[in-house]
Design a protein around this motif. Structure first.
Motif, PDB file in Angstrom:
ATOM      1  N   ARG A  32       0.576  -1.326   0.009  1.00  0.00           N
ATOM      2  CA  ARG A  32      -0.138  -0.044   0.066  1.00  0.00           C
ATOM      3  C   ARG A  32       0.809   1.258  -0.002  1.00  0.00           C
ATOM      4  N   THR A  61      -1.495  10.281   2.814  1.00  0.00           N
ATOM      5  CA  THR A  61      -1.702   9.080   2.560  1.00  0.00           C
ATOM      6  C   THR A  61      -0.228   8.492   3.078  1.00  0.00           C
ATOM      7  N   GLY A 112      -1.837   5.140  -4.798  1.00  0.00           N
ATOM      8  CA  GLY A 112      -2.023   4.129  -3.846  1.00  0.00           C
ATOM      9  C   GLY A 112      -2.024   2.768  -4.564  1.00  0.00           C
ATOM     10  N   GLU A 148      -6.964   0.726   0.846  1.00  0.00           N
ATOM     11  CA  GLU A 148      -6.746   1.783  -0.002  1.00  0.00           C
ATOM     12  C   GLU A 148      -7.717   1.810  -1.239  1.00  0.00           C
TER      13      GLU A 148
END
Length: 443
Positions: A242, A319, A347, A354
């Protein structure tokens, strides 16, 4: 005898649906010029065609025998002032394709087929005589008195949504297509860019259709872009990976692309402008052209790396990062030697969490804003020549901080806001140090 006749009829009925169209349209290009507009269809086989013109409204109708009509006819880039759009109409029979070219005025078309040569396959060329200069060509053809000109151009950001059309990209565990996620983020980023004074966006694709990767930087160049941002979502065979990452062109691919551009002398004018017309093909002047193009590539790659670091700095606020430093790869979309270009992986769509995040509109908005903030920071530091932001920078003053001075004191002295000084200097707090040189924005 009757049984044989029925068998023949039955066999014919079975065979009829199997006679599918054999030829296929692989790509479409529209190139406006000063004396004609050229439309080129890339085909899988030799075209069999007929055509006729209609008026009120003006249009050209092309019938392609034994050809499918599934290709996207949405022309990308500038189509000029002669061609309004291309579309399909009802064909002569199910195995044919009827293409209609809607025109803004009457013209006398010339249509011919070209056999495969070099990197190109079968082509059908449609030449439409008549002045149809593209908007970009018109812009470069206007003489401006720089002494009296008060118009400063916008910084143009080309935004490329990865994949599209019959290429969905990666597919998430719940069936989410990468092409839809990238287009949504691209449109949100474009809206932010367009809302900023002195900046303007160009969407490489604004709908669900496919564009070849090598064509995407060409579209950015046609639109005179100062930057290309390509948006993608990563994927892996396992669900665990991720995080986002930012990519620039690898040195190895850059060297090969530079060599390819140097070999094609007819394309030097795209990078050298008018200088290409006075550089001959002798050894010394060719070396000069190679040097200039090489410097352009070096600048583009350096700028790309600088911007990618800023994007990473902003994305980590939104993120998790899969890679905390810019990565280099041989992506075709990054190969423009004269346009700083980065590829942003927002992502892993193959990661269930995600994928869920990317389906959340506010999350996509935050990702778009992180790219916008980084882009804005980058261009505030190095605005392209001739832009509104460059003129702002030229009018700005500088101040070297002395003992006892603060941002509020400087803001009062120069009659500007504290927030304006912070923004002009990319400051995150009100602390300044002695000897620090600050840019004081114009009021």
């Amino acid at each position: 005898m009757l049984r044989l006749f029925i068998l023949i009829i039955f066999t014919g009925l079975l065979a009829a649906p199997l006679q599918a169209a054999q030829n296929k349209i692989n790509a479409l290009r529209v190139a406006p010029g000063p004396d004609k507009t050229r439309v080129v269809f890339d085909l899988s086989q030799t075209p069999q065609f007929t055509y006729f013109s209609l008026s009120n409204p003006n249009r050209l109708v092309i019938d392609l025998a034994n050809t499918s009509d599934t290709a996207d006819l949405a022309a990308t880039g500038d189509t000029g002032s002669l061609v309004r759009r291309l579309r399909y109409s009802t064909p002569k029979n199910p195995q044919s394709a009827r293409i209609v070219v809607d025109l803004n005025r009457k013209t006398d078309p010339e249509i011919f087929a070209i056999a495969p040569s070099g990197d190109y396959g079968h082509r059908l060329v449609v030449d439409l005589p008549g002045q149809s200069v593209s908007s970009s060509s018109q812009a470069t053809g206007v003489l401006i008195d720089s002494a009296n000109n008060t118009r400063d151009r916008d910084i143009i950001v080309a935004i490329d949504a990865g994949h599209g059309g019959n290429d969905p990209g990666s597919i998430g565990p719940s069936g989410t297509y990468e092409k839809h996620i990238t287009l949504s983020i691209a449109k949100k980023l474009a809206a932010l860019v367009d809302a900023e004074q002195g900046m303007r966006s160009v969407l490489v694709r604004d709908g669900d259709y496919y564009i070849y990767p090598t064509k995407r930087p060409e579209i950015a160049r046609q639109k005179k872009a100062d930057l290309l941002i390509s948006i993608h979502a990563d994927a892996f065979s396992q669900p665990e990976p991720r995080g986002g990452s930012v990519w620039v062109l690898s040195m190895r691919r850059a060297d090969s692309e530079l060599g390819r551009w140097l070999e094609k002398t007819e394309r030097h004018s795209e990078l050298l402008g008018g200088a290409a017309e006075v550089i001959s093909d002798n050894a010394s002047e060719r070396y000069l052209a190679e040097t200039i193009i090489g410097l352009s590539m070096d600048h583009s790659m350096s700028a790309s790396y600088d911007l990618s670091e800023k994007v990473i700095g902003e994305m980590k606020k939104v993120t998790r990062l899969h890679k905390r430093a810019p990565q280099a790869a041989s992506f075709a979309v990054l190969t423009a030697p004269d346009i700083p270009s980065i590829l942003v992986e927002v992502g892993f769509i193959s990661n269930p969490q995600e994928e869920k995040n990317l389906l959340w509109e506010e999350y996509r908005e935050r990702l778009a804003r992180s790219m916008f903030n980084a882009t804005k920071r980058y261009f505030k530091q190095v605005p392209p020549d001739g832009t509104l932001w460059a003129s702002y920078r030229e009018r700005n003053r500088t101040h070297k901080v002395r003992s006892g001075e603060s941002l509020s004191l400087l803001a009062q002295r120069y009659n500007v806001k504290v927030s304006s000084i912070k923004e002009a200097n990319d400051l995150n707090n009100d602390v300044v140090r002695i000897g620090q040189v600050l840019t004081i924005p114009s009021t």
